[in-house]
Scaffold this active site. Sequence first.
Site, short mmCIF file in Angstrom:
data_model
loop_
_atom_site.label_atom_id
_atom_site.label_comp_id
_atom_site.label_asym_id
_atom_site.label_seq_id
_atom_site.Cartn_x
_atom_site.Cartn_y
_atom_site.Cartn_z
N ASP A 184 -47.79 -9.04 23.48
CA ASP A 184 -47.31 -7.69 23.81
C ASP A 184 -47.91 -7.21 25.13
OD1 ASP A 184 -46.35 -7.99 21.24
OD2 ASP A 184 -46.76 -5.93 20.65
N ALA A 195 -42.51 0.11 15.57
CA ALA A 195 -41.24 -0.54 15.21
C ALA A 195 -41.22 -2.01 15.61
CB ALA A 195 -40.08 0.20 15.86
O1 PMV Z 1 -46.74 -5.92 16.67
P1 PMV Z 1 -45.43 -6.63 16.56
O2 PMV Z 1 -44.60 -6.17 15.43
O3 PMV Z 1 -44.69 -6.70 17.84
O4 PMV Z 1 -45.76 -8.16 16.17
C1 PMV Z 1 -46.41 -9.00 17.05
C2 PMV Z 1 -46.04 -10.42 16.78
C3 PMV Z 1 -46.93 -11.20 15.84
O5 PMV Z 1 -46.66 -12.56 16.13
C4 PMV Z 1 -46.56 -10.92 14.39
C5 PMV Z 1 -48.41 -10.90 16.02
C6 PMV Z 1 -48.96 -11.30 17.37
O6 PMV Z 1 -49.99 -10.75 17.73
O7 PMV Z 1 -48.38 -12.18 18.03
#
Ligand code: PMV
Length: 304
Positions: A143, A95
């Site tokens: 993340d 999500a």
């Molecule tokens: O995986 P998500 O949906 O949290 O997207 C990460 C954010 C992006 O900038 C799209 C990709 C990244 O690795 O920073």
Amino acid sequence: MSASIGLGKIILLGEHAVVYGYPALAAALDRGVAVGAVPTPAGGTLRVEIAAWDLKVSVTDEHPVAQAMVALADELGLGRPSITLVGDAQIPPGAGLGSSAALAVAAARALLVRTRGKADPASVARAASASEHVMHGRASGIDVALALGGGIGVFRKSTGLRSFACSALRVLVGPSGASRSTAAMVERVAHETQSRVDDARLRELGGLTDTGAEALVAGALPDLGAAMDRAHAILADLGVSTGQLDELCSTARAAGAYGAKLTGAGGGGAVIAIAPREHEAAILSAWKRAGVTGFVTVVGGGAA
Ligand code: PMV
């Protein structure tokens, strides 16, 4: 068995631009994934079970999480230990809320504690990054940084996460229920911008991160909301929004939000909104009528 934790995250501003070196404003959620390590019955191989996600895989399976766990175990130099990682999750998978990094951090911590007695942050970060590379291809690392360290801050690929202190911020999160692929969305932006770092839209997204971070620290939530609205429009122009995400954002604004946008890669996933407290219930009800069960998370509020 004590559980190892990895936190989920939201990106308040700067997703996609962050892949090209621009800053992103992001925060760890007050929830994530907790994992404990137990011996695999009958001495089988490394396995993962997260009941909340209906996930039950062994590293020999043809499954993205299995491949991610192989990368993680290889990075830790553990081979295929006879361990089952049993977890619980308070965030939905797929999500845009950092579920895969939260799982990777929790899994790496649990494996290291089980096999070596302690989990040093550098090894956890390297292992979780290897796992994220399998799940997301060109991941920026945002993340993993938040899943590991928590807090709120400005992330750049070159400098990592610079945390800062700010008053606690209440954020409404609306998981759309539509699945998406981060890697596919990152590719779409690469195609749209021809991977040009000086694309005006990427530059503006980076600028909005600075404006939004200053507004947040000053407690100027209407200004932060305006930056979020503008960022959503740019992300839509880059082709990573959907009709449903646009609608959820419009609904939140009509119900009194300061601002709303998609969060994470887009193409599905979640939207976020910030709002005066007295309008939160109306926004959640409006999302509910649109078939989305949202929640309020509190980010920031701690020391840098
Ligand atoms: O995986 P998500 O949906 O949290 O997207 C990460 C954010 C992006 O900038 C799209 C990709 C990244 O690795 O920073």
